[in-house]
Design a protein around this motif. Structure first.
Motif, PDB file in Angstrom:
ATOM      1  N   SER A  39      49.071  34.649  47.134  1.00  0.00           N
ATOM      2  CA  SER A  39      48.449  35.781  47.806  1.00  0.00           C
ATOM      3  C   SER A  39      46.958  35.469  47.802  1.00  0.00           C
ATOM      4  O   SER A  39      46.261  35.742  46.832  1.00  0.00           O
ATOM      5  N   SER A  40      46.495  34.826  48.877  1.00  0.00           N
ATOM      6  CA  SER A  40      45.157  34.240  48.854  1.00  0.00           C
ATOM      7  C   SER A  40      44.319  34.673  50.054  1.00  0.00           C
ATOM      8  O   SER A  40      44.804  34.687  51.183  1.00  0.00           O
ATOM      9  N   CYS A  49      39.367  39.995  45.145  1.00  0.00           N
ATOM     10  CA  CYS A  49      39.933  39.351  43.951  1.00  0.00           C
ATOM     11  C   CYS A  49      40.842  38.189  44.310  1.00  0.00           C
ATOM     12  O   CYS A  49      41.263  37.445  43.432  1.00  0.00           O
ATOM     13  N   LYS A  50      41.111  38.010  45.611  1.00  0.00           N
ATOM     14  CA  LYS A  50      41.937  36.868  46.017  1.00  0.00           C
ATOM     15  C   LYS A  50      41.123  35.847  46.815  1.00  0.00           C
ATOM     16  O   LYS A  50      41.687  34.971  47.460  1.00  0.00           O
ATOM     17  N   LEU A  51      39.785  35.993  46.782  1.00  0.00           N
ATOM     18  CA  LEU A  51      38.929  35.027  47.487  1.00  0.00           C
ATOM     19  C   LEU A  51      39.039  33.645  46.868  1.00  0.00           C
ATOM     20  O   LEU A  51      39.119  32.635  47.557  1.00  0.00           O
ATOM     21  N   PHE A  52      38.983  33.591  45.555  1.00  0.00           N
ATOM     22  CA  PHE A  52      38.952  32.313  44.838  1.00  0.00           C
ATOM     23  C   PHE A  52      40.152  32.239  43.898  1.00  0.00           C
ATOM     24  O   PHE A  52      40.560  33.248  43.330  1.00  0.00           O
ATOM     25  N   PRO A  53      40.690  31.029  43.713  1.00  0.00           N
ATOM     26  CA  PRO A  53      41.918  30.922  42.905  1.00  0.00           C
ATOM     27  C   PRO A  53      41.670  31.133  41.421  1.00  0.00           C
ATOM     28  O   PRO A  53      40.625  30.768  40.876  1.00  0.00           O
ATOM     29  N   GLY A 105      39.206  38.682  37.929  1.00  0.00           N
ATOM     30  CA  GLY A 105      37.920  39.169  38.411  1.00  0.00           C
ATOM     31  C   GLY A 105      37.786  40.675  38.412  1.00  0.00           C
ATOM     32  O   GLY A 105      38.754  41.421  38.244  1.00  0.00           O
ATOM     33  N   HIS A 106      36.548  41.117  38.557  1.00  0.00           N
ATOM     34  CA  HIS A 106      36.215  42.533  38.656  1.00  0.00           C
ATOM     35  C   HIS A 106      34.798  42.622  39.200  1.00  0.00           C
ATOM     36  O   HIS A 106      34.107  41.603  39.267  1.00  0.00           O
ATOM     37  N   ARG A 107      34.370  43.812  39.605  1.00  0.00           N
ATOM     38  CA  ARG A 107      32.967  43.999  39.967  1.00  0.00           C
ATOM     39  C   ARG A 107      32.215  44.319  38.673  1.00  0.00           C
ATOM     40  O   ARG A 107      32.580  45.271  37.975  1.00  0.00           O
ATOM     41  N   PRO A 108      31.212  43.508  38.342  1.00  0.00           N
ATOM     42  CA  PRO A 108      30.538  43.753  37.072  1.00  0.00           C
ATOM     43  C   PRO A 108      29.704  45.028  37.114  1.00  0.00           C
ATOM     44  O   PRO A 108      29.323  45.508  38.184  1.00  0.00           O
ATOM     45  N   SER A 109      29.418  45.525  35.950  1.00  0.00           N
ATOM     46  CA  SER A 109      28.492  46.648  35.832  1.00  0.00           C
ATOM     47  C   SER A 109      27.088  46.176  36.229  1.00  0.00           C
ATOM     48  O   SER A 109      26.716  45.035  35.968  1.00  0.00           O
TER      49      SER A 109
END
Ligand code: MOS
Length: 750
Positions: A211-212, A246-250, A282-286
């Motif tokens: 799922s990329s 979150c699926k941009l990079f493996p 991954g996540h969006r950092p604070s």
């Protein structure tokens, strides 16, 4: 007479497959003899593995193998950033050594005959750790929470910085000053379809069903991490249940699946549970922004300073870039912005829809509102007074900017002039109304793409490219452009995407897939049509036997004399059949043009919103929303509207709900599920009214499309905190706007 589908609300051509269940997602590909993997992940946030005991687990039914750092084969760190389209999500290969950098890090992988057996055995693997105290929140770091970046001798070197004029001096001299810190929390991507890999070996050839958001990038990184020749790997991602970045990079699960499949000599499915979506992908950092504004009494900006920090992991650097938007959004002679990263015991962050700009605009737009309030000016008026007529960060003209019209049209449609600025003054029965507005912005990019278009003897066309459709409507965009050039109806155009073996295409990221693929599709289609015209005189029984191909034209699916109407000619497939050809191809590429470098290419827009606040039960609801979008030309009105609505829904979620909460003791994301990590439900979202200005940006391409996947989310949160202030008098500078913040603040003021 055929009409062009461009700019009309065309339904997704892949829609019937999706709603009927025929669309095959990554882990759904039927595979004989499939084995299943389940992960053992770290239950500590920092430290090292001292022992792994797999003895009991190995004896459990169905267990085929248990991999960990002590027995797994070698994986390589990718060279990464230096190479185009070779970026990993996390650069450390799984099982590299015994070190633990975050809670949820892969420690072992169990492979078994069934998913249930794998999971059961994974729960019986015993891992001992040497535990260190994790650093989880930015405010607990020596570099976090109010530590000074500006002018401090031992401040770390910034990862991004910009300045023009002398912002510090201008700030000191400014008649009006404002100095606030704005904080956005960690947010986690929550696509419906979770990450998962299906790894299949045939000899030394590997197929990864993924799922990329970028099959080409995934393919390139796979070849590096696995140490394999690129031609032996194929990455397939035909349908994606969305990604949001979150699926941009493996991520490491892909390499683990490949490794496991090799080990057990069977295809292996490794599907992440929702909980691991919060630690391993991954996540969006604070982000913390310390913003200082200097202005005149009339509300003209004289100084804008932004000291920014964002969290990252101990494994990788990650910049959630708030410097870039700070330097271009408004007119201001003196600007200084810098940003540092703060290392934390969390997984590596990654772009999440509208990266950088989304947190940046929460700070900037909030600060502008606070300036407006301080000067007793209308917030919209402050934006108009500081309107940037060019990109002041580098002096380039805008390729196409109609933000003033977006503000004005939005204000008119929303009824903004009826807004009484007095806090709590607008009512609907017993409820207080709050109105807010904000600017939104996102840069437009064009990247590289190769597209092949084939016109076929059965009267259909096929377009192919190694890009993918993450749910945004890319399949349909391809069909619309081919249809527009050839006159072949959209439903007779087959689009083949999501396979790394096709001509290389762009990652579905940065709102740039549409603007990137369009020129290549258009040129490839033209070449295929030219090939048909060239073939027209060749066949013995051709109606154009002696014609010069230059005197012929391809339109409405027909080949005809250029000076005559299409119905005078023949259907194009008759030319192919007469030549005994199955089809004719055209192939072409998109590359950035010189013209684009002379302009600053951005989309803009304006949000207007209303909240309804019941002070008796401290209930806040969003009741009205209007977005006016200056996003270039819309190729597909239906999917475009869908993107803006989706962005605003996420924006409402960001303002009111979203926050990944970590346990400070062990760095566990405690709300790692759909029950505890709140996102908007339908009941939280009003009807969203979207208006497109639809000015083609001809610097981008003949079609004038810029890209609109992310911009809808930018600005939303500050529009809502402004509306909240208007209703309650409480200014929320740290998201999300929680009920308890309204209560405790109300209590402390009482
Ligand atoms: Mo977007 S964050 O570039 O998927």
């Amino acid at each position: 007479m055929s009409t062009s589908p461009i700019g009309t609300p065309v339904s997704r051509i892949d829609g019937p497959k999706k709603v009927s269940g025929r669309a095959c997602y990554a882990i759904e590909h039927p595979m004989p003899n499939l084995a299943f993997a389940a992960a053992v992940t770290s239950t500590v946030g920092s430290g090292g593995i001292t022992a792994i005991d797999t003895a009991d687990a190995e004896k459990m039914p169905g267990v085929l193998a248990i991999l960990h750092h002590g027995n797994a084969g070698r994986l390589y760190r990718p060279a990464g950033a230096l190479e185009e389209m070779s970026r990993p999500g996390e650069s450390r290969p799984p099982f590299e050594d015994e070190n633990i950098y975050y809670y949820g890090q892969y420690v072992a992988l169990v492979v078994a005959d069934t998913y249930e057996q794998a999971r059961d055995a994974a729960s019986q693997v015993k891992v001992s750790y040497d535990v260190k105290k994790p650093l989880v929140r930015m405010r607990d770091s020596p570099l976090g929470g109010g530590s000074k970046l500006a002018g401090e001798a031992n401040a770390p070197a910034p990862k991004a910085q910009y300045s023009r004029g002398d912002a510090e001096a201008a700030y000191q001299q400014a008649p009006v000053k404002l100095d606030y810190t704005y904080i956005t929390p960690v947010e986690t991507h929550n696509p419906m379809e979770m990450h998962g890999t299906l790894a299949v070996w045939e000899g030394d050839r590997l197929t990864l069903y993924e799922s990329s958001q970028g099959v080409v990038n995934h393919h390139n990184v796979a070849s590096q991490v696995l140490g394999m020749p690129p031609e032996n790997i194929e990455v397939i991602s035909r349908f994606i249940g969305s990604g949001f970045g979150c699926k941009l990079f493996p991520w490491p699960h892909s390499w683990l699946a490949a490794m496991a499949a090799k080990k057990v000599n069977r295809p292996v499915q490794f599907a992440l549970p929702r909980s691991l979506m919060f630690s391993c992908v991954g996540h969006r950092p604070s982000v913390e922004q310390h913003i200082r504004i200097g202005a005149t009494q009339e509300g003209h900006l004289t100084a804008l300073l932004n000291d920014v920090r964002n969290g990252t992991s101990f494994v990788d650097e990650f910049l959630e870039d708030c410097v870039d938007p700070t330097k271009m959004l408004y007119s201001c002679p003196n600007v200084a912005a810098r940003q540092i990263e703060v290392k934390l015991n969390v997984g590596t962050p990654t772009p999440m829809r509208g990266p950088g700009r989304t947190p940046a605009l929460f700070g900037l737009e909030s600060a502008l509102d606070e300036l407006a309030i301080k000067l007793n000016l209308d917030p919209l008026e402050v934006r108009l007074r500081n309107y940037a007529e060019k990109d002041e960060s580098d002096g380039r003209p805008w390729s196409s900017k109609h933000l003033r019209e977006a503000y004005q049209m939005g204000a008119e449609k929303f009824g903004w002039s009826r807004r009484n600025p007095q806090v709590g003054s607008m009512r609907n029965g017993s409820e207080i109304l709050g109105w807010g507005m904000a600017t939104c912005t996102w840069p437009a990019h064009q990247r590289a793409a190769d597209v092949r278009v084939r016109l076929l003897a059965d009267g259909t066309a096929r377009a192919s490219c190694a890009t993918q459709d993450i749910g945004t409507g890319t399949y349909t965009i391809f069909a619309e452009i081919v249809s527009d050039r050839t006159g072949i109806p959209v439903d007779k155009i087959d689009v083949v995407l999501g396979d790394s073996s096709l001509p290389p295409g762009p990652t579905s990221g940065g709102s740039s897939a549409t603007s990137t693929v369009i020129p290549a599709i258009a040129m490839a289609t033209d070449k295929a049509m030219q090939a048909v015209l060239k073939a027209a005189p060749k066949a013995a029984d051709s109606p154009f036997a002696k014609a010069d191909p230059k005197s012929l034209k391809f339109s409405q699916g027909r080949v005809h004399a250029a000076d005559q109407t299409p119905d005078s000619g023949v259907r194009f497939q008759e030319i192919l059949l007469a030549n005994n050809l199955v089809g004719l191809d055209g192939q072409a590429s998109t590359n950035e043009t010189e013209a684009q470098k002379k302009y600053s290419t951005h989309s803009f827009g304006a949000h207007f919103c209303e909240i309804s606040y019941d002070p008796d039960i401290v209930r806040l609801r969003v009741t009205r929303w209007l977005t006016v979008m200056d996003g270039g030309r819309m190729i597909n009105l239906k999917t475009a509207r869908n993107q803006i609505i989706g962005g605003v829904v996420m924006g409402i979620g960001m303002a009111l709900f979203e926050e990944t909460i970590y346990d400070a003791r062990n760095a566990q994301p405690v709300n790692d599920n759909y029950a505890d990590y709140l996102v908007c439900t339908n009941a939280d979202v009003p009807d969203i009214d979207v208006v497109f200005l639809d000015y083609p940006d001809t610097v981008m391409s003949e079609y004038g499309a810029r890209g609109i996947g992310e911009i809808g989310l930018t600005g939303c949160a500050s529009a809502l905190t402004m509306a909240t202030y208007h209703a309650t008098g409480i200014r929320i500078r740290e998201l999300p706007i929680r009920i308890e913040k309204l209560i405790s603040d109300a209590a402390s003021r009482a």
